[in-house]
Design an enzyme around this catalytic site. Structure first.
Site, PDB file in Angstrom:
ATOM      1  N   GLN A 190       4.000  -9.541  13.066  1.00  0.00           N
ATOM      2  CA  GLN A 190       4.271  -8.278  13.751  1.00  0.00           C
ATOM      3  C   GLN A 190       2.985  -7.572  14.202  1.00  0.00           C
ATOM      4  O   GLN A 190       3.036  -6.445  14.652  1.00  0.00           O
ATOM      5  CB  GLN A 190       5.165  -7.358  12.913  1.00  0.00           C
ATOM      6  CG  GLN A 190       4.530  -6.797  11.657  1.00  0.00           C
ATOM      7  CD  GLN A 190       5.557  -6.068  10.793  1.00  0.00           C
ATOM      8  OE1 GLN A 190       6.418  -6.697  10.188  1.00  0.00           O
ATOM      9  NE2 GLN A 190       5.472  -4.747  10.747  1.00  0.00           N
ATOM     10  N   VAL A 239       9.286  11.055   5.087  1.00  0.00           N
ATOM     11  CA  VAL A 239       8.590  11.868   4.088  1.00  0.00           C
ATOM     12  C   VAL A 239       7.235  12.274   4.671  1.00  0.00           C
ATOM     13  O   VAL A 239       6.543  11.439   5.253  1.00  0.00           O
ATOM     14  CB  VAL A 239       8.389  11.079   2.781  1.00  0.00           C
ATOM     15  CG1 VAL A 239       7.626  11.911   1.756  1.00  0.00           C
ATOM     16  CG2 VAL A 239       9.740  10.652   2.215  1.00  0.00           C
ATOM     17  N   TYR A 285       0.856  -1.177   0.000  1.00  0.00           N
ATOM     18  CA  TYR A 285       0.000   0.000   0.000  1.00  0.00           C
ATOM     19  C   TYR A 285       0.900   1.238   0.000  1.00  0.00           C
ATOM     20  O   TYR A 285       0.850   2.081   0.885  1.00  0.00           O
ATOM     21  CB  TYR A 285      -0.971   0.010   1.186  1.00  0.00           C
ATOM     22  CG  TYR A 285      -2.244   0.750   0.829  1.00  0.00           C
ATOM     23  CD1 TYR A 285      -3.146   0.221  -0.092  1.00  0.00           C
ATOM     24  CD2 TYR A 285      -2.515   2.001   1.364  1.00  0.00           C
ATOM     25  CE1 TYR A 285      -4.289   0.914  -0.454  1.00  0.00           C
ATOM     26  CE2 TYR A 285      -3.658   2.695   1.000  1.00  0.00           C
ATOM     27  CZ  TYR A 285      -4.534   2.146   0.096  1.00  0.00           C
ATOM     28  OH  TYR A 285      -5.654   2.832  -0.272  1.00  0.00           O
ATOM     29  N   LEU A 286       1.714   1.275  -1.014  1.00  0.00           N
ATOM     30  CA  LEU A 286       2.857   2.184  -1.027  1.00  0.00           C
ATOM     31  C   LEU A 286       2.461   3.649  -1.148  1.00  0.00           C
ATOM     32  O   LEU A 286       1.458   3.982  -1.768  1.00  0.00           O
ATOM     33  CB  LEU A 286       3.791   1.818  -2.188  1.00  0.00           C
ATOM     34  CG  LEU A 286       4.291   0.374  -2.185  1.00  0.00           C
ATOM     35  CD1 LEU A 286       5.220   0.133  -3.373  1.00  0.00           C
ATOM     36  CD2 LEU A 286       5.003   0.029  -0.884  1.00  0.00           C
ATOM     37  N   HIS A 287       3.271   4.489  -0.545  1.00  0.00           N
ATOM     38  CA  HIS A 287       3.116   5.938  -0.654  1.00  0.00           C
ATOM     39  C   HIS A 287       4.492   6.537  -0.911  1.00  0.00           C
ATOM     40  O   HIS A 287       5.487   5.797  -1.033  1.00  0.00           O
ATOM     41  CB  HIS A 287       2.469   6.505   0.607  1.00  0.00           C
ATOM     42  CG  HIS A 287       3.131   6.052   1.877  1.00  0.00           C
ATOM     43  ND1 HIS A 287       4.418   6.389   2.203  1.00  0.00           N
ATOM     44  CD2 HIS A 287       2.680   5.243   2.873  1.00  0.00           C
ATOM     45  CE1 HIS A 287       4.732   5.844   3.360  1.00  0.00           C
ATOM     46  NE2 HIS A 287       3.701   5.126   3.780  1.00  0.00           N
ATOM     47  N   ARG A 315      -1.319   3.642   7.186  1.00  0.00           N
ATOM     48  CA  ARG A 315      -2.449   3.688   8.125  1.00  0.00           C
ATOM     49  C   ARG A 315      -3.200   5.020   8.060  1.00  0.00           C
ATOM     50  O   ARG A 315      -4.301   5.120   8.601  1.00  0.00           O
ATOM     51  CB  ARG A 315      -1.966   3.435   9.549  1.00  0.00           C
ATOM     52  CG  ARG A 315      -1.575   1.987   9.779  1.00  0.00           C
ATOM     53  CD  ARG A 315      -1.398   1.658  11.245  1.00  0.00           C
ATOM     54  NE  ARG A 315      -1.268   0.234  11.456  1.00  0.00           N
ATOM     55  CZ  ARG A 315      -0.119  -0.416  11.560  1.00  0.00           C
ATOM     56  NH1 ARG A 315       1.023   0.248  11.484  1.00  0.00           N
ATOM     57  NH2 ARG A 315      -0.093  -1.729  11.739  1.00  0.00           N
ATOM     58  N   LYS A 341      10.944   6.979   9.806  1.00  0.00           N
ATOM     59  CA  LYS A 341       9.574   7.081  10.321  1.00  0.00           C
ATOM     60  C   LYS A 341       9.357   6.068  11.447  1.00  0.00           C
ATOM     61  O   LYS A 341       8.730   6.352  12.446  1.00  0.00           O
ATOM     62  CB  LYS A 341       8.606   6.835   9.158  1.00  0.00           C
ATOM     63  CG  LYS A 341       7.227   6.397   9.507  1.00  0.00           C
ATOM     64  CD  LYS A 341       6.419   7.556  10.010  1.00  0.00           C
ATOM     65  CE  LYS A 341       4.955   7.244  10.226  1.00  0.00           C
ATOM     66  NZ  LYS A 341       4.594   5.930  10.658  1.00  0.00           N
ATOM     67  N   ARG A 392       7.930  31.531  -9.807  1.00  0.00           N
ATOM     68  CA  ARG A 392       7.428  32.288 -10.949  1.00  0.00           C
ATOM     69  C   ARG A 392       8.418  33.333 -11.452  1.00  0.00           C
ATOM     70  O   ARG A 392       8.197  33.971 -12.473  1.00  0.00           O
ATOM     71  CB  ARG A 392       6.080  32.936 -10.586  1.00  0.00           C
ATOM     72  CG  ARG A 392       4.981  31.882 -10.482  1.00  0.00           C
ATOM     73  CD  ARG A 392       3.627  32.508 -10.418  1.00  0.00           C
ATOM     74  NE  ARG A 392       3.330  33.009  -9.081  1.00  0.00           N
ATOM     75  CZ  ARG A 392       2.457  33.980  -8.825  1.00  0.00           C
ATOM     76  NH1 ARG A 392       1.825  34.586  -9.813  1.00  0.00           N
ATOM     77  NH2 ARG A 392       2.230  34.353  -7.587  1.00  0.00           N
TER      78      ARG A 392
HETATM   79  P1  AMP Z   1       5.777  -0.356   6.092  1.00  0.00           P
HETATM   80  O1  AMP Z   1       5.169  -0.703   4.769  1.00  0.00           O
HETATM   81  O2  AMP Z   1       4.923   0.516   6.923  1.00  0.00           O
HETATM   82  O3  AMP Z   1       6.278  -1.561   6.828  1.00  0.00           O
HETATM   83  O4  AMP Z   1       7.067   0.498   5.766  1.00  0.00           O
HETATM   84  C1  AMP Z   1       8.085   0.001   4.950  1.00  0.00           C
HETATM   85  C2  AMP Z   1       9.285   0.881   5.075  1.00  0.00           C
HETATM   86  O5  AMP Z   1       8.955   2.190   4.659  1.00  0.00           O
HETATM   87  C3  AMP Z   1       9.781   1.004   6.502  1.00  0.00           C
HETATM   88  O6  AMP Z   1      11.186   0.985   6.512  1.00  0.00           O
HETATM   89  C4  AMP Z   1       9.247   2.323   6.946  1.00  0.00           C
HETATM   90  O7  AMP Z   1      10.012   2.932   7.956  1.00  0.00           O
HETATM   91  C5  AMP Z   1       9.333   3.104   5.648  1.00  0.00           C
HETATM   92  N1  AMP Z   1       8.417   4.248   5.701  1.00  0.00           N
HETATM   93  C6  AMP Z   1       7.101   4.234   5.990  1.00  0.00           C
HETATM   94  N2  AMP Z   1       6.600   5.477   5.974  1.00  0.00           N
HETATM   95  C7  AMP Z   1       7.617   6.310   5.675  1.00  0.00           C
HETATM   96  C8  AMP Z   1       7.746   7.725   5.514  1.00  0.00           C
HETATM   97  N3  AMP Z   1       6.702   8.538   5.673  1.00  0.00           N
HETATM   98  N4  AMP Z   1       8.943   8.223   5.202  1.00  0.00           N
HETATM   99  C9  AMP Z   1      10.015   7.408   5.057  1.00  0.00           C
HETATM  100  N5  AMP Z   1       9.957   6.073   5.182  1.00  0.00           N
HETATM  101  C10 AMP Z   1       8.783   5.522   5.490  1.00  0.00           C
END
Ligand code: AMP
Length: 555
Positions: free
Chosen positions: A62, A177, A33-35, A188, A150, A307
């Site tokens: 986990q 980020v 569920y990548l961002h 989440r 994070k 600008r």
């Molecule tokens: P997760 O899918 O939540 O297990 O996160 C996977 C990886 O992405 C982990 O190493 C997190 O610390 C990293 N991560 C999650 N959110 C952020 C964020 N906002 N900025 C940087 N890394 C992130």
């Protein structure tokens, strides 16, 4: 080409082929569920590795029995689309039965570190994380693995595990980020409804407060914690799990802050548990400065000025042969301001030397989060100052010292909490309009996008020059929220806050609207330059007339 692989065996084969071709392999473990936070890890991996593997696996081990494993968001197709754009080489998306086949018995745990902070409440969580990370590392055998700051405790624990067990992988941490309003990106966040989403910024805002308190010289961790807890409650979180001020390497709680720390929070908004943290650099305490005089000024000089279409930071463009910001500094000085602080950001390396030569102190706004957030960055330098603070913009160069003096004197005479300059302009497009009551007193500022047709016809606008009582200003800045479409923290919103708390807010109409003209485009720059030239001519004429008269008399 991005490949997706489901089994351990196929993953091993794919990576072995890449390795044979001499590729350096990077692994980014995720739960999908990548961002943009995840993608930042992938981009970081791309920089140093030429074969990037992203694992997508919602790891049941986990999650606690009462936690959100079932409802955790999943969308592999979307994830693959995003990863393809980032130049990821392999997506490893195993099934739980492949990671934990029947008969699986092993556990891994980093004692001590796993039981503090998040571990106090999420029993077994970090053991589950260690287990899956170690397993993924063993399958992929990367040279480097990337983790987000994070999840700071997770990063520290994985580093410890990899060191302790000689896993032979470099661990790289990547800064968090955030959304524009500071909320750390997290899968989440998808659980939050719009109202909860607004309250969720309380975590970031409390961390900002903590950071500013420490940078401003507060060394008692308990005091920082107390203030942060208040900020979280006022910011609307429903439950606080912890506020921790810890050593960045050992995660030990710090009582007296002597060196760099990490501050971390966990809190609930509705049914969603959120965590966040920031690093705080602690420099040797500077000699306790006293702010000179009873007036200080904060000049906003962080803007990029996109600008302007130029590599030069906006405030360094010139009018009458001098950088815009120098005119603002000169006006403040002539108005009797003792202490000037400029907030820098874009092009700070170029802007700071110019300002420092003028005796101006500088602070940094690392990410632009609005005018209110910009001014807040001056807090460490003005902590405890009880005088008045002029807030000026480095790109509004025509403001006169006489106007600032008048603003200040009205402000003091009327015992205002805030006095701000307004002007009647020929074309009010784009400005906040000033709505006054029947008796002429200030009622509110209505931004253009919120204005109805009648309000749009108002020609009196907010000139963006303010005089605040220092303490009142910072109290209000710390309460600012970003409930607007831009997700920014606006200085103008402090006026409503101050008024609702009983402070007097006065709009001070100035005569010459050109003093509030700001520069955002090349055209604006030509406009202010023309006004400046006209002013010079008028002054020369006046002087000429005066001299002429003088001469005549002499004759
Ligand atoms: P997760 O899918 O939540 O297990 O996160 C996977 C990886 O992405 C982990 O190493 C997190 O610390 C990293 N991560 C999650 N959110 C952020 C964020 N906002 N900025 C940087 N890394 C992130």
């Amino acid at each position: 080409m991005l490949r997706t692989i489901r089994t351990e065996e196929d993953a091993r084969k794919a990576v072995a082929r890449a390795r044979k071709r001499g590729k350096r392999v990077g692994l980014v473990p995720t739960m999908g569920y990548l961002h943009d936070g995840h993608l930042a890890l992938v981009r970081e991996a791309r920089k140093t590795c030429d074969y990037v593997v992203v694992s997508v696996f919602v790891n049941p081990r986990q999650f606690g029995p009462e936690e959100d494993f079932e409802r955790y968001p999943r969308d592999l197709r979307r994830d693959k689309r995003l990863l393809a754009k980032e130049g990821c080489d392999l997506v490893f998306a195993p099934a739980a039965k492949d990671i934990y086949p029947r008969g699986f018995m092993t556990t891994v745990g980093v004692g001590g570190l796993r039981d503090i902070m998040c571990g106090r409440v999420r029993e077994g969580h970090f053991d589950g994380v260690c287990l899956v990370v170690l397993k993924l590392i063993n399958i992929i055998r990367p040279d480097v693995a990337f983790f987000g700051e994070k999840d700071y405790q997770q990063l520290v624990i994985i580093r410890r595990m990899v060191d302790d067990l000689s896993v032979g992988v470099d661990i790289v941490g990547v800064p968090t980020v955030r959304d524009k309003d500071g909320l750390a990106l997290s899968s989440r966040n998808a659980y939050l409804d719009p109202e909860e989403r607004r309250r969720a910024t309380a975590l970031f805002r409390s961390l900002e407060l903590g950071r500013l308190l420490i940078t401003g010289g507060e060394r008692r961790a308990e005091e920082v914690r107390r203030r942060m807890v208040s900020a979280l409650i006022e910011g609307g979180v429903d439950r606080i799990e912890y506020v921790a001020i810890v050593d960045p390497d050992t995660l030990e709680e710090v009582r007296h802050i002597r060196s760099d720390v990490r501050i971390a929070v966990a809190a609930w908004v509705g049914d969603t548990r959120l965590i966040d943290n920031v690093p705080v650099e602690v420099r040797a305490r500077r000699r306790r400065r006293r702010v000179k005089g009873r007036t200080a000024a904060v000049i906003m000089a962080a803007g990029e000025g996109k600008r302007m279409k130029s590599g030069l930071p906006k405030v360094l463009h010139t009018m009458g042969g001098r950088p815009l910001v120098r005119w603002v500094v000169a006006a403040a000085r002539q108005a009797g301001v003792g202490e000037i602080i400029a907030v820098t950001g874009h092009g700070g390396d170029m802007v700071r030397p110019v300002l420092e030569r003028l005796g101006v102190e500088t602070v940094v706004q690392d990410v632009q989060r609005g005018t209110g957030h910009a001014v807040l960055q001056a807090y460490p330098l003005l902590k405890g100052f009880s005088g008045d603070v002029l807030v000026l913009s480095g790109d509004v160069p025509l403001v006169r010292a006489s106007t600032l003096r008048k603003l200040l004197s009205d402000h003091r005479r009327h015992s205002n909490a805030v006095t701000f300059a307004t002007a009647v302009v020929p074309d009010a497009t784009g400005y906040g309009r000033i709505v006054r009551a029947r008796d002429g007193s200030f009622e509110e500022i209505v931004e253009e996008k919120d204005a109805d047709a009648k309000t749009r016809r108002i020609k009196e606008i907010n000139g963006g020059i303010y005089c605040f009582k220092a303490g009142t200003m910072f109290d209000a800045l710390l309460m600012l929220t970003s409930g607007n479409a831009q997700m920014e923290y606006y200085l103008t919103d402090t006026l409503g806050i101050i008024r609702s708390r009983g402070g007097r807010v006065e709009a001070h109409l100035i005569d010459d609207y050109t003093e509030v003209l700001g520069v955002n485009t090349r055209k604006d720059l030509r406009t202010v330059a023309a006004v400046y030239a006209r002013r010079r001519r008028d002054e020369d004429n006046k002087r000429g007339v005066a001299n002429g008269v003088h001469r005549k008399r002499k004759r």
